[in-house]
Motif scaffolding. Sequence first.
Motif, PDB file in Angstrom:
ATOM      1  N   UNK A 109      33.256  21.743 -18.944  1.00  0.00           N
ATOM      2  CA  UNK A 109      34.120  21.664 -17.767  1.00  0.00           C
ATOM      3  C   UNK A 109      34.179  22.968 -16.972  1.00  0.00           C
ATOM      4  N   UNK A 110      34.398  24.122 -17.598  1.00  0.00           N
ATOM      5  CA  UNK A 110      34.365  25.350 -16.786  1.00  0.00           C
ATOM      6  C   UNK A 110      33.009  25.602 -16.139  1.00  0.00           C
ATOM      7  N   UNK A 111      31.918  25.333 -16.857  1.00  0.00           N
ATOM      8  CA  UNK A 111      30.589  25.617 -16.320  1.00  0.00           C
ATOM      9  C   UNK A 111      30.249  24.733 -15.128  1.00  0.00           C
ATOM     10  N   UNK A 112      30.668  23.460 -15.172  1.00  0.00           N
ATOM     11  CA  UNK A 112      30.307  22.539 -14.091  1.00  0.00           C
ATOM     12  C   UNK A 112      31.256  22.642 -12.894  1.00  0.00           C
ATOM     13  N   UNK A 113      32.542  22.799 -13.156  1.00  0.00           N
ATOM     14  CA  UNK A 113      33.485  22.880 -12.045  1.00  0.00           C
ATOM     15  C   UNK A 113      33.462  24.249 -11.373  1.00  0.00           C
ATOM     16  N   UNK A 127      15.315  31.039 -11.584  1.00  0.00           N
ATOM     17  CA  UNK A 127      16.512  31.232 -12.394  1.00  0.00           C
ATOM     18  C   UNK A 127      16.758  30.022 -13.303  1.00  0.00           C
ATOM     19  N   UNK A 128      16.564  28.830 -12.779  1.00  0.00           N
ATOM     20  CA  UNK A 128      16.782  27.616 -13.574  1.00  0.00           C
ATOM     21  C   UNK A 128      15.828  27.551 -14.756  1.00  0.00           C
ATOM     22  N   UNK A 129      14.558  27.826 -14.504  1.00  0.00           N
ATOM     23  CA  UNK A 129      13.575  27.796 -15.587  1.00  0.00           C
ATOM     24  C   UNK A 129      13.788  28.951 -16.561  1.00  0.00           C
ATOM     25  N   UNK A 130      14.219  30.108 -16.032  1.00  0.00           N
ATOM     26  CA  UNK A 130      14.506  31.238 -16.907  1.00  0.00           C
ATOM     27  C   UNK A 130      15.675  30.957 -17.836  1.00  0.00           C
ATOM     28  N   UNK A 131      16.752  30.381 -17.281  1.00  0.00           N
ATOM     29  CA  UNK A 131      17.892  30.001 -18.120  1.00  0.00           C
ATOM     30  C   UNK A 131      17.463  28.966 -19.169  1.00  0.00           C
ATOM     31  N   UNK A 132      16.605  28.044 -18.770  1.00  0.00           N
ATOM     32  CA  UNK A 132      16.135  27.024 -19.721  1.00  0.00           C
ATOM     33  C   UNK A 132      15.395  27.666 -20.885  1.00  0.00           C
ATOM     34  N   UNK A 133      14.528  28.627 -20.589  1.00  0.00           N
ATOM     35  CA  UNK A 133      13.780  29.303 -21.646  1.00  0.00           C
ATOM     36  C   UNK A 133      14.720  30.058 -22.579  1.00  0.00           C
ATOM     37  N   UNK A 134      15.718  30.730 -22.018  1.00  0.00           N
ATOM     38  CA  UNK A 134      16.669  31.483 -22.844  1.00  0.00           C
ATOM     39  C   UNK A 134      17.452  30.547 -23.755  1.00  0.00           C
ATOM     40  N   UNK A 135      17.905  29.418 -23.217  1.00  0.00           N
ATOM     41  CA  UNK A 135      18.684  28.466 -24.013  1.00  0.00           C
ATOM     42  C   UNK A 135      17.865  27.908 -25.172  1.00  0.00           C
ATOM     43  N   UNK A 136      16.600  27.590 -24.918  1.00  0.00           N
ATOM     44  CA  UNK A 136      15.752  27.045 -25.987  1.00  0.00           C
ATOM     45  C   UNK A 136      15.506  28.090 -27.065  1.00  0.00           C
ATOM     46  N   UNK A 183      24.422  29.344 -14.426  1.00  0.00           N
ATOM     47  CA  UNK A 183      23.181  28.565 -14.496  1.00  0.00           C
ATOM     48  C   UNK A 183      23.302  27.210 -13.823  1.00  0.00           C
ATOM     49  N   UNK A 184      24.488  26.588 -13.870  1.00  0.00           N
ATOM     50  CA  UNK A 184      24.672  25.291 -13.211  1.00  0.00           C
ATOM     51  C   UNK A 184      24.539  25.443 -11.703  1.00  0.00           C
ATOM     52  N   UNK A 185      25.023  26.566 -11.147  1.00  0.00           N
ATOM     53  CA  UNK A 185      24.880  26.822  -9.711  1.00  0.00           C
ATOM     54  C   UNK A 185      23.416  26.926  -9.321  1.00  0.00           C
TER      55      UNK A 185
END
Length: 285
Positions: free
Chosen positions: A212-216, A262-271, A239-241
């Motif tokens: 909820x905090x990340x999406x809102x 940024x989106x792909x970079x965040x994805x790599x970090x999360x994995x 990352x949601x932004x």
Amino acid sequence: MSTATTTKDAGDLEFEAPRAGELAALLVSAERPPRPGAWSASLTFGWRAMLKIKHVPEQLFDVTAFPIMMVLMYTYLFGGAIAGSVDAYIQFLLPGILTMSVVMITMYTGVAVNNDISKGVFDRFRTLPIWRPAPMVGYLLGDVVRYLIASVVMLAVGLIIGYRPHGGPVGIVLGIAVLMVFSFAFSWIWTMFGLLLRTEKSVMGVSMMVIFPMTFLSNVFVDPRTMPGWLQAFVNNSPVTHVSTAVRELMAGNWPAADIAWSLGWSAVLVVVFGTVTMRLYNRK
């Protein structure tokens, strides 16, 4: 008092067990099937996740009814107040609410993992001669299909009520592709919680506190430039932004290189981070 005992010699039995040498020869006489590869094993577990939906179709509620409700509710509640009209607001809102909805339903991956653990299914998986991360990757691959269903449903509803993606089919496909990559990576957070927490309710409770905090606190609903400066600093780096902006701009026919990176970079970090933690927990549990 006397008891009568009847005994039979081993030679009197009709069936004689094979000797050790004969048994060994019988076991190795046929060629063993090849060990499944990582991709093959992962697809098998992904198909297992899809079969669970077949037997319990109510699981599709969160990727059909929920997205429709989100689009209609936010569009008609806030469209006139924020953008002056529903037609104007849906152009900005739909890619953002699409991102928000798909990210929110990723938490059910952790719930499914926790449910299988409580039933002892994962104990059986650990004994199989397969690539160790295959069950986890299979869960996520199966859920990607659910994310695609949610995306198609939301886009269909958006087109009906006035959304017009100027990027055409190519822009739509690219936008959804970026969202699917991020959602796959984001789901590793919930696999970790599914292994770490004891009950499904705990997994859902913690997931809500994170999602909820990340999406809102993002640019899903409004432009961050209308927010206080201290809040803009958080929202602009969320990352949601970045994912929401990438999806929005791609569907509008633009090429937001920075937000895609940024989106792909965040994805790599999360994995890397949560995938590693998940597999360590899986090997220990």
